[in-house]
Design an enzyme around this catalytic site. Sequence first.
Site, short mmCIF file in Angstrom:
data_model
loop_
_atom_site.label_atom_id
_atom_site.label_comp_id
_atom_site.label_asym_id
_atom_site.label_seq_id
_atom_site.Cartn_x
_atom_site.Cartn_y
_atom_site.Cartn_z
N GLU A 49 -104.61 74.24 -3.40
CA GLU A 49 -105.98 73.44 -3.52
C GLU A 49 -106.02 72.97 -4.85
O GLU A 49 -105.65 73.42 -5.97
CB GLU A 49 -107.02 74.58 -3.44
N ASP A 60 -118.65 77.22 -10.88
CA ASP A 60 -117.41 78.01 -11.49
C ASP A 60 -117.87 78.81 -12.67
O ASP A 60 -118.64 78.43 -13.47
CB ASP A 60 -116.45 76.93 -11.75
N TYR A 175 -113.23 78.88 4.36
CA TYR A 175 -113.13 79.49 3.07
C TYR A 175 -114.37 80.65 3.00
O TYR A 175 -115.49 80.04 2.69
CB TYR A 175 -113.20 78.22 2.17
#
Lengths: 267, 419
Positions: A49, A60, A175
């Site tokens: 990735e 994040d 995911y």
Amino acid sequence: MNRIDQRFATLKEQRRTALIPYITAGDPSPEHTVGFMHALVEAGADVIELGVPFSDPMADGPVIQKACERALRHGTRLHHLFDMVREFRQADTQTPVVLMGYLNPIERLGYDAFAERASEAGVDGVLVVDMPPEEADEFGPLLKSHGLASIFLIAPTTSRSRAATICAHGEGYLYYVSLKGVTGGAAANAEDVAEHLAPLREMTTLPLCVGFGIRDGASAAAVGRVADGVVVGSALVNRIAEGADHPATIAPALKEVLGDMRHALDS
Amino acid sequence: MTDSPVTETSAIGSAVADYGDLTRMPDARGHFGPYGGRFVSETLSFALEDLEKTYLALRDDPDFRAEFDYDLAQYVGRPSPLYHAARWSEKLGGAQIWLKREDLNHTGAHKVNNTIGQALLAKKSGKPRVIAETGAGQHGVATATVAARLGLKCDVYMGAEDVERQKVNVYRMRLLGADVIPVESGSRTLKDAMNEALRDWVTNVDDTFYIIGTVAGPHPYPLLVRDFNAVVGREARAQSLEQIGRLPDALVACVGGGSNALGLFYPFVEDVDVRMYGVEAGGDGVETGRHAAPLASDAPRGVLHGNRTYLMSDEGGQVADTHSVSAGLDYPGVGPEHALWKDVGRVQYVAANDTQVLEAFRELTRLEGIMPALESAHALAHAKVLAPTMRPDQHIVVNLSGRGDKDIQTVAEIDGIQF
Ligand SMILES: Cc1ncc(COP(=O)(O)O)c(C=O)c1O
């Protein structure tokens, strides 16, 4: 068959768990990225990735925020990633590459141009953190027509009905975000993950990969027992940060971290 | 979505046939034509669906509305007056200027209209903690205020640069019992505060209600923040009919995210003879690139903080740094409904530069004895341009969105004065 599907088919035959490293492209500066990708493959990566740096990475934690800042400071932009993947493909035609990032750089380039250039460069899948399937009804089909897999997130908070929608739209793999929070947070709890993956197995045959909170061999192995793949990001990006002033030390450090995980997953 | 994010106005024509259509936005998925939506990471989808369900169920509920109206009347002090600034109008030598006095609200700005509404939703949700992002600190203060009143824990994210330039509001929040968390990432202003608030929310979504302070963010926030602020326009419309004897000729409001502007404009949207001006932060001047005026500078479309809108960004899609003397307007995007209203031409979006803003700030203070917030002074600066082009029997309503006490330090520093 797309490289991602091929890779997971092989892994399934071998009864192995996919190891999926994440690094931010251009971190600490763009000329290193392709070398890091090869190092990750040598250490046992099954899929890479590659993060598209963004000025406002809302999902994040500080580790990947700083990686984005380093990459952007050196001028890394989306179009550089196409060049990186193209260069990577000259030596590696097998390892699937997924671009992961936020929507705005893609919107700015244009969906059409993005899909065309990504596929031409040798990208295999795209994961846009802030684009759930509901907002992807134009982009998704475009990616598909260029042979690119749309990879979606599923979270602990995802309802059953949303999960069904996501499973219906997802390609390549799903995911599963192991915890509520941003990247680089707490350690994943394998039991909890197993509980959430079970109902998904009934909805889809897509491989289920788990990310957020995979930090070392032990957490990779624990989660790897219940998932088809594990994604590791901040643990690698941390090593890039530590080596930012001595880039030659980074590739060996990445290999060490990822190699440990590979070993733990396979034993 | 049927239109490409990169095509221009052609796609919008099909979404909006006349201004009446603007009263039916957003659609069921939170889109305002090509704008808006819910561009968030999956973890938040559930919370947003939940909030949407809760709000849509309560929106027309008479008890909910009564509770909201009661709080606005008894706690905020509504209705706010519509004041004829006769002396300033005369000085400008054109249209009559009327000020919608949101500065007189409890806590000193329009922001409280929204936090009262969202606090009611937070109460229904049963969550013990609220968070907010803030730029000028007015939304943070308004959130800390409702949190104090309801006994909720409150954390406010604020860019480190804004913590510095809005010290008084930081201390106000702390006195009210809130924690103010300075945000050091990025440009250290409002957009970074919003990033950090979203990161907090994604981590603590089970027990935390996020009170967004403007008509931006993912659906349903642009809808509910607009609805809660529309009381400003409803009052102003009725007050105009009563005090002027007819509707005004023009409305003027500053636009950061755009909540005070939409609040004033929305109830007038079908009054086609009422012109509307949204005034963005021109900073050093739109032509210098150092500004916070995505609409007036014709910034490209983009996606940030959960919605598609016009967004200042570079060619590679990295969000641009912004510049403004006013912390509350220092934001690279704008609420999605404004993006649509720009495309259909219902509102004209302009910019006022820092120097014009300070001039307007001083002029209103000296001529009318009303000290405006620097944000609101952007609207005044445009009124100053507009009024002389109009006749004395014409009328402009300006949203005086907040009071200037919080900005005294900034203005003093510009004057070279240290306290
Ligand atoms: C007094 C005042 N006016 C205007 C604004 C800008 O916000 P909006 O555009 O959402 O009204 C702020 C924001 O802090 C403010 O404090």
